[in-house]
Design a protein around this motif. Sequence first.
Motif, short mmCIF file in Angstrom:
data_model
loop_
_atom_site.label_atom_id
_atom_site.label_comp_id
_atom_site.label_asym_id
_atom_site.label_seq_id
_atom_site.Cartn_x
_atom_site.Cartn_y
_atom_site.Cartn_z
N GLU A 47 0.86 -1.19 0.00
CA GLU A 47 0.00 0.00 0.00
C GLU A 47 0.88 1.22 0.00
N ILE A 48 0.63 2.13 -0.92
CA ILE A 48 1.38 3.38 -0.95
C ILE A 48 0.40 4.51 -0.62
N PRO A 49 0.59 5.21 0.52
CA PRO A 49 -0.32 6.32 0.83
C PRO A 49 -0.19 7.38 -0.27
N THR A 50 -1.32 7.94 -0.72
CA THR A 50 -1.22 8.86 -1.86
C THR A 50 -0.65 10.22 -1.47
N ASP A 51 -0.45 10.44 -0.15
CA ASP A 51 0.24 11.68 0.25
C ASP A 51 1.72 11.42 0.54
N VAL A 52 2.22 10.27 0.06
CA VAL A 52 3.62 9.91 0.29
C VAL A 52 4.58 10.97 -0.28
N ASP A 53 5.70 11.15 0.40
CA ASP A 53 6.76 11.99 -0.13
C ASP A 53 7.45 11.19 -1.25
N THR A 54 7.46 11.73 -2.46
CA THR A 54 8.01 10.99 -3.62
C THR A 54 9.45 10.53 -3.36
N LYS A 55 10.18 11.29 -2.56
CA LYS A 55 11.58 10.93 -2.27
C LYS A 55 11.70 9.62 -1.48
N GLU A 56 10.60 9.20 -0.86
CA GLU A 56 10.61 7.97 -0.07
C GLU A 56 10.33 6.72 -0.91
N LEU A 57 10.03 6.92 -2.21
CA LEU A 57 9.68 5.78 -3.06
C LEU A 57 10.93 5.10 -3.61
N ARG A 58 10.85 3.79 -3.73
CA ARG A 58 11.96 2.99 -4.27
C ARG A 58 11.42 2.09 -5.37
N ALA A 59 12.31 1.59 -6.23
CA ALA A 59 11.89 0.68 -7.29
C ALA A 59 12.79 -0.54 -7.30
N THR A 60 12.18 -1.71 -7.41
CA THR A 60 12.94 -2.95 -7.54
C THR A 60 12.20 -3.88 -8.49
N HIS A 61 12.90 -4.48 -9.42
CA HIS A 61 12.25 -5.33 -10.42
C HIS A 61 13.31 -6.13 -11.17
N PHE A 62 12.94 -7.34 -11.58
CA PHE A 62 13.94 -8.18 -12.25
C PHE A 62 13.96 -7.97 -13.76
N ALA A 63 12.93 -7.32 -14.31
CA ALA A 63 12.78 -7.41 -15.77
C ALA A 63 12.93 -6.12 -16.55
N TYR A 64 13.10 -4.99 -15.90
CA TYR A 64 13.28 -3.77 -16.71
C TYR A 64 14.41 -2.92 -16.15
N ASP A 65 14.91 -2.03 -16.96
CA ASP A 65 16.01 -1.16 -16.57
C ASP A 65 15.48 -0.13 -15.56
N LEU A 66 15.96 -0.22 -14.31
CA LEU A 66 15.41 0.59 -13.23
C LEU A 66 15.98 2.00 -13.15
N SER A 67 16.97 2.31 -13.99
CA SER A 67 17.70 3.56 -13.75
C SER A 67 16.80 4.79 -13.79
N ASP A 68 15.83 4.86 -14.69
CA ASP A 68 14.95 6.03 -14.72
C ASP A 68 13.91 6.00 -13.60
N ALA A 69 13.34 4.83 -13.34
CA ALA A 69 12.32 4.72 -12.27
C ALA A 69 12.91 5.10 -10.91
N ARG A 70 14.22 4.85 -10.73
CA ARG A 70 14.83 5.16 -9.43
C ARG A 70 15.13 6.64 -9.27
N THR A 71 15.26 7.37 -10.36
CA THR A 71 15.46 8.82 -10.20
C THR A 71 14.14 9.58 -10.33
N ASP A 72 13.17 9.01 -11.02
CA ASP A 72 11.84 9.62 -11.11
C ASP A 72 10.78 8.52 -11.21
N PRO A 73 10.24 8.11 -10.04
CA PRO A 73 9.27 6.99 -10.04
C PRO A 73 8.04 7.27 -10.90
#
Lengths: 128, 160
Positions: B71-97
């Motif tokens: 569950e991600i609260p919709t008032d979350v601070d975007t800086k607190e978000l992380r990305a992890t995945h086995f199948a795609y290049d995470l470099s962009d999602a990790r700097t801008d989710p």
Amino acid sequence: MGLVARHTEAAGIPTLCMTSALDITRAVNPPRAAFLDFPLGHTTGKPHEPDLQRRILAEALSSFETMTAPGSMKELPFRWSEDEEWKAKAFAEGDERTPRHDTPQYQDEEDRRRAEEGGSPSCPVCRT
Amino acid sequence: MGPVDYIPRIRDNYARLGYKAYNWVVNPDTAPWAPLRKPLSQCRLGLAASGGIYVTGQVAFHYKDDTSLREIPTDVDTKELRATHFAYDLSDARTDPNVVFPIDTLRRLVREGFLGGLASRFHTFMGGIYSSRRVSEDLAPRLTARFLEDGVDAVLLVPV
């Protein structure tokens, strides 16, 4: 994701699937889809381009008001680059995916430490 | 140049690697349909995304048939978000989710009055669940139950 869309829609909630894989989405056949012809991992836009991200989502979401038949797909009018060079490299030969570990894969060690300590007090959903 | 055909590319690639052929889901029937009941500007929107987004402090996803939800609260601070995945290049999602989890974009569309509002929480998971049966019989019903609980008028789904 199309399977989730079909399930949720059948329960009475309208859904829209974003997609960058046109053939996969057409095969699953969700109720509504918006196709963005970008490299995988950018289903809702380019990084650090909030105005483009906003235009993409506004255009996609308007499908809720304009689509009238199940299985509709909107092709969004945005291109990643003029030369579309990324397409030649998309899904190159070999398996570049990370091995399928069955333990949590943290972005960084600090995340691991926080999660193992039971979540930060400011994060009420850290247990979910 | 036309869209990339992923199904033949993945099929050929699997064959070359000696993997078992993947059975793509094909639904030739008519999809279900629930019409939008009011204008978007009055709708409360829900979101589920399969790009492996979590909030720091949460247990991260693992890469083998992980059907768990965060569950991600919709008032979350975007800086607190992380990305992890086995199948795609995470470099962009990790700097801008927002490239796979459009949280700031949706909050902006609410501020502008384009959308009526957002659910109090969004839902994330790890895509790449090999068995379509697990998705249909396990993951999809759990997500639908959450959307019903959240009282949303429409749902946006974002795969990777």
